[in-house]
Design a protein around this motif. Structure first.
Motif, PDB file in Angstrom:
ATOM      1  N   ALA A 168       0.908  25.025  -4.739  1.00  0.00           N
ATOM      2  CA  ALA A 168       1.797  25.825  -3.895  1.00  0.00           C
ATOM      3  C   ALA A 168       1.124  26.254  -2.599  1.00  0.00           C
ATOM      4  N   THR A 169      -0.170  26.549  -2.653  1.00  0.00           N
ATOM      5  CA  THR A 169      -0.893  27.007  -1.455  1.00  0.00           C
ATOM      6  C   THR A 169      -1.993  26.038  -1.043  1.00  0.00           C
ATOM      7  N   PHE A 170      -2.198  24.970  -1.801  1.00  0.00           N
ATOM      8  CA  PHE A 170      -3.232  23.968  -1.551  1.00  0.00           C
ATOM      9  C   PHE A 170      -4.629  24.572  -1.543  1.00  0.00           C
ATOM     10  N   THR A 171      -4.819  25.627  -2.311  1.00  0.00           N
ATOM     11  CA  THR A 171      -6.185  26.096  -2.562  1.00  0.00           C
ATOM     12  C   THR A 171      -6.906  24.988  -3.332  1.00  0.00           C
ATOM     13  N   SER A 172      -8.075  24.591  -2.808  1.00  0.00           N
ATOM     14  CA  SER A 172      -8.754  23.413  -3.333  1.00  0.00           C
ATOM     15  C   SER A 172     -10.174  23.740  -3.761  1.00  0.00           C
ATOM     16  N   GLU A 173     -10.690  22.894  -4.640  1.00  0.00           N
ATOM     17  CA  GLU A 173     -12.056  23.055  -5.128  1.00  0.00           C
ATOM     18  C   GLU A 173     -12.885  21.851  -4.695  1.00  0.00           C
ATOM     19  N   CYS A 174     -14.058  22.140  -4.107  1.00  0.00           N
ATOM     20  CA  CYS A 174     -14.923  21.094  -3.578  1.00  0.00           C
ATOM     21  C   CYS A 174     -16.284  21.164  -4.271  1.00  0.00           C
ATOM     22  N   VAL A 175     -16.850  19.998  -4.471  1.00  0.00           N
ATOM     23  CA  VAL A 175     -18.193  19.887  -5.043  1.00  0.00           C
ATOM     24  C   VAL A 175     -19.061  19.112  -4.049  1.00  0.00           C
ATOM     25  N   ILE A 176     -20.201  19.706  -3.689  1.00  0.00           N
ATOM     26  CA  ILE A 176     -21.126  19.055  -2.757  1.00  0.00           C
ATOM     27  C   ILE A 176     -22.447  18.843  -3.474  1.00  0.00           C
ATOM     28  N   LYS A 177     -22.855  17.583  -3.567  1.00  0.00           N
ATOM     29  CA  LYS A 177     -24.146  17.241  -4.164  1.00  0.00           C
ATOM     30  C   LYS A 177     -25.067  16.754  -3.045  1.00  0.00           C
TER      31      LYS A 177
ATOM     32  N   CYS B 164     -11.641  17.392  -1.456  1.00  0.00           N
ATOM     33  CA  CYS B 164     -11.486  18.478  -2.427  1.00  0.00           C
ATOM     34  C   CYS B 164     -10.239  18.241  -3.272  1.00  0.00           C
ATOM     35  N   LEU B 165     -10.323  18.634  -4.526  1.00  0.00           N
ATOM     36  CA  LEU B 165      -9.180  18.516  -5.428  1.00  0.00           C
ATOM     37  C   LEU B 165      -8.319  19.770  -5.340  1.00  0.00           C
ATOM     38  N   VAL B 166      -7.010  19.549  -5.336  1.00  0.00           N
ATOM     39  CA  VAL B 166      -6.072  20.663  -5.210  1.00  0.00           C
ATOM     40  C   VAL B 166      -6.032  21.431  -6.522  1.00  0.00           C
ATOM     41  N   ALA B 167      -6.322  22.735  -6.444  1.00  0.00           N
ATOM     42  CA  ALA B 167      -6.285  23.596  -7.627  1.00  0.00           C
ATOM     43  C   ALA B 167      -4.951  24.315  -7.755  1.00  0.00           C
ATOM     44  N   GLN B 168      -4.345  24.689  -6.616  1.00  0.00           N
ATOM     45  CA  GLN B 168      -3.060  25.390  -6.604  1.00  0.00           C
ATOM     46  C   GLN B 168      -2.129  24.660  -5.643  1.00  0.00           C
TER      47      GLN B 168
ATOM     48  N   THR C 271       0.858  -1.180   0.000  1.00  0.00           N
ATOM     49  CA  THR C 271       0.000   0.000   0.000  1.00  0.00           C
ATOM     50  C   THR C 271       0.892   1.228   0.000  1.00  0.00           C
ATOM     51  N   TYR C 272       0.794   2.027  -1.076  1.00  0.00           N
ATOM     52  CA  TYR C 272       1.638   3.207  -1.245  1.00  0.00           C
ATOM     53  C   TYR C 272       0.828   4.480  -1.003  1.00  0.00           C
ATOM     54  N   LEU C 273       1.469   5.452  -0.366  1.00  0.00           N
ATOM     55  CA  LEU C 273       0.889   6.786  -0.223  1.00  0.00           C
ATOM     56  C   LEU C 273       1.287   7.600  -1.446  1.00  0.00           C
ATOM     57  N   ILE C 274       0.308   8.021  -2.250  1.00  0.00           N
ATOM     58  CA  ILE C 274       0.635   8.692  -3.510  1.00  0.00           C
ATOM     59  C   ILE C 274       0.130  10.134  -3.577  1.00  0.00           C
ATOM     60  N   ASP C 275      -0.795  10.533  -2.715  1.00  0.00           N
ATOM     61  CA  ASP C 275      -1.319  11.899  -2.798  1.00  0.00           C
ATOM     62  C   ASP C 275      -2.056  12.221  -1.501  1.00  0.00           C
ATOM     63  N   HIS C 276      -2.351  13.495  -1.325  1.00  0.00           N
ATOM     64  CA  HIS C 276      -3.118  13.918  -0.145  1.00  0.00           C
ATOM     65  C   HIS C 276      -3.808  15.236  -0.454  1.00  0.00           C
ATOM     66  N   GLY C 277      -4.712  15.608   0.396  1.00  0.00           N
ATOM     67  CA  GLY C 277      -5.457  16.859   0.230  1.00  0.00           C
ATOM     68  C   GLY C 277      -6.359  17.086   1.420  1.00  0.00           C
TER      69      GLY C 277
ATOM     70  N   VAL D 174     -17.515  24.955  -3.864  1.00  0.00           N
ATOM     71  CA  VAL D 174     -16.870  25.599  -2.713  1.00  0.00           C
ATOM     72  C   VAL D 174     -15.363  25.608  -2.938  1.00  0.00           C
ATOM     73  N   ALA D 175     -14.736  26.738  -2.616  1.00  0.00           N
ATOM     74  CA  ALA D 175     -13.275  26.840  -2.615  1.00  0.00           C
ATOM     75  C   ALA D 175     -12.779  26.739  -1.177  1.00  0.00           C
ATOM     76  N   PHE D 176     -11.807  25.869  -0.943  1.00  0.00           N
ATOM     77  CA  PHE D 176     -11.236  25.737   0.403  1.00  0.00           C
ATOM     78  C   PHE D 176      -9.877  26.419   0.425  1.00  0.00           C
TER      79      PHE D 176
END
Length: 551
Positions: free
Chosen positions: A340-349, A334-338, A306-312, A362-364
């Motif tokens: 460098a600063t980990f500004t992320s984009e979230c979708v809530i359904k 949320c998916l990372v948009a930037q 089991t490998y750690l490949i990403d985070h957010g 939503v922007a985090f």
């Protein structure tokens, strides 16, 4: 009338006789090969080195379509989208298995032919090499002076002494009455064979991994767990011989994830370390153990890695609908948009919201500061987290249409039919709430969690492939650096003249009183393009220090 000479008459008669004899001879036709001959020809052609190289090139070329077009079992959604966008072209591509390249009959044919060709190349050469290893170095040629390397000197060496000095130089030595033959460099062909055998092993290992291995991806939020079952994967890619019962029955819970960053200086915001603290159960009923998962330190459970490949970030929200009921309460990855600063984009359904379904963008912002009239994040760590709703919509989310949707975006076709409620509100700090207009509900930012992306793989051919690749590199180095070379030494007694007491003509003796001999040394390399002169000069200096070769 012209006269005819007797010579011309005889020539014409001879020509007539020759013509008659030629006409009487039956026509010579080439012999037919027959089934056995054609089979022998096919096998020799298939097992030639030229054919093996061509098949190796075709094998690499046949893998290219697998990276051009999406493949079933890896990107099923993209394959379906390709059929929707280019139905005619996709139909023809599918006829040639270009969406299943690595399962295609033509790919398997190339793979198997390459395998058989390599076996046919390696086995005869291995047998010949084993015979060569048992064979003694050949006796010296008659004239050593004609060899590419040659030296001669007088010395008091014996055959045994020459053989001992050459053995000290790691030569294989055989001796005769007045000569010594030595040879070294057998590792060149050994390395060549090792490379080809390792290439065969690599093909077997890759094939075993493709048949009996599997891999999958999963996203886990802090506080959630994972059990190694097919249903738990976000994407699952099994081998052809893998079943649901083949999976290792382990599970774990993600207790905490920590990412550390450089806080000050020119490299501010660059990551230093990542660590996920897991509680692992190796098998049902086994004792739970702690394990810290890092990027280059995978979790290993009986060969399943089991490998750690990403985070957010996965901020948590509580959404109340227009009737005052809690329609959603939990984390949203949320998916990372930037990066460098980990500004992320979230979708809530929120399909359970009443009286209308809700969709929110939503922007985090992990570390929020005002800048030029806008809110931005200046650091990837969650020092001042906020959530900014920049799009809220009410209406049918289209989730009952039967079409697959991504959890990370609102369906564009459905979004056009939905009613906009909010466009870019002020950021919400933790614990703050935003009321949606027209009595459609509210959204509350309740906290911050983090998620990790994992790749879980089981590949029984992994270690064999590593060993085979290492042996292939070693064999290639040996075949490129080791030289096959031979050295011969011939010893002749030095004749000297002795005066007779009676003053008659001097006679010769076969050997002088000091036992000195005339020693000739010759050498050549059996590998083209290699310079043997320096090593040969070193060999001559070992036999007689200070002598120079006569080249």
């Amino acid at each position: 009338m012209s006269e005819t000479s007797p010579e011309s008459v005889s020539d014409q008669a001879g020509a007539a006789v020759d013509t008659a004899s030629i006409e009487e001879k039956p026509a010579v036709r080439p012999a037919k090969l027959g089934p056995v001959g054609w089979a022998r020809w096919f096998w020799r052609t298939l097992t030639s080195m030229k054919t093996a190289l061509i098949l190796l090139f075709l094998f690499a070329l046949a893998s290219v379509p697998g990276s051009i077009w999406p493949q079933r079992g890896v990107s099923d959604g993209k394959v379906a989208q390709y059929f929707a966008d280019y139905p005619r072209l996709a139909e023809w591509l599918d006829r040639f298995w270009l969406f299943d390249v690595f399962r295609a009959p033509w790919f398997a044919a190339i793979y198997l032919l390459l395998f058989v060709s390599l076996i046919g190349c390696v086995l005869p050469r291995t047998a010949a090499h084993l015979r060569e290893l048992r064979r003694k170095p050949p006796a010296p040629p008659r004239n050593l002076a004609r060899l590419p390397q040659h030296a001669a000197f007088d010395g008091d060496l014996t055959v045994e002494e020459v053989a001992a000095r050459l053995r000290a130089k790691r030569f294989r030595v055989t001796t005769g009455p007045d000569w010594v033959a030595a040879e070294k460099g057998y590792l060149r062909e050994t390395g060549n064979l090792m490379f080809h055998v390792a290439l065969l092993g690599l093909l077997v290992a890759v094939g075993a991994g493709a048949l009996f291995g599997y891999r999958g991806n999963v996203l886990v939020v802090e506080g959630d767990g994972f059990a190694n079952t097919v249903a738990a994967y976000d994407r699952y890619m099994p081998g052809q011989q893998v079943s649901a019962e083949s999976l290792e029955p382990f599970s774990f819970t993600l207790d905490d994830f920590q990412a550390t960053y450089i806080a000050r200086g020119e490299r501010q915001g660059q990551p230093l370390d990542f660590g996920a603290k897991l509680k692992v159960t190796d098998a049902p009923g086994a004792r739970e153990r702690d394990y810290e998962l890092k990027v280059n330190e995978p979790l290993d459970v009986n060969g399943t890695l089991t490998y750690l490949i990403d985070h957010g970030y996965a901020p948590t929200f509580k959404i109340t609908d227009g009737k005052g009921q809690v329609a959603f309460d939990g984390p949203v990855p949320c998916l990372v948009a930037q990066p460098a600063t980990f500004t992320s984009e979230c979708v809530i359904k929120v399909p359970d919201a009443q009286p209308e379904q809700l969709g929110l963008l939503v922007a985090f912002l992990p570390t929020t500061v005002p800048m030029n009239g806008q809110w931005v994040s200046v650091f990837p760590g969650a020092a001042n987290p906020t959530a900014q709703v920049y799009g809220a919509f009410a209406g049918d989310l289209g989730m009952k249409s039967g079409r697959p949707q991504s959890v990370y975006e609102l369906d564009p076709a459905s979004l056009k039919k939905m009613k906009p409620l909010v466009m870019k509100a002020d950021p919400l700090a933790v614990g703050k709430k935003l009321d949606l207009p027209q009595g459609t509900g509210s959204i509350e930012f309740t906290g911050v969690k983090e998620w990790i992306a994992l790749q879980i793989t089981y590949d029984p051919g992994r270690m064999p492939a590593f060993v085979a690749a290492s042996l292939a590199v070693l064999g290639l180095v040996l075949s490129l650096t080791v030289r096959r070379r031979r050295v011969w030494v011939r010893l002749k007694d030095v004749a000297r003249a002795v005066e007779e007491p009676d003053g008659s003509a001097p006679q010769t003796e076969e050997r002088d009183e000091h036992g000195r001999r005339h020693i000739e040394v010759g050498g050549l390399t059996r590998t083209e393009g290699n310079d043997f002169s320096e090593e040969f000069a070193e060999i001559v200096s070992v036999l007689n220090p200070g002598v120079k070769d006569d080249r």
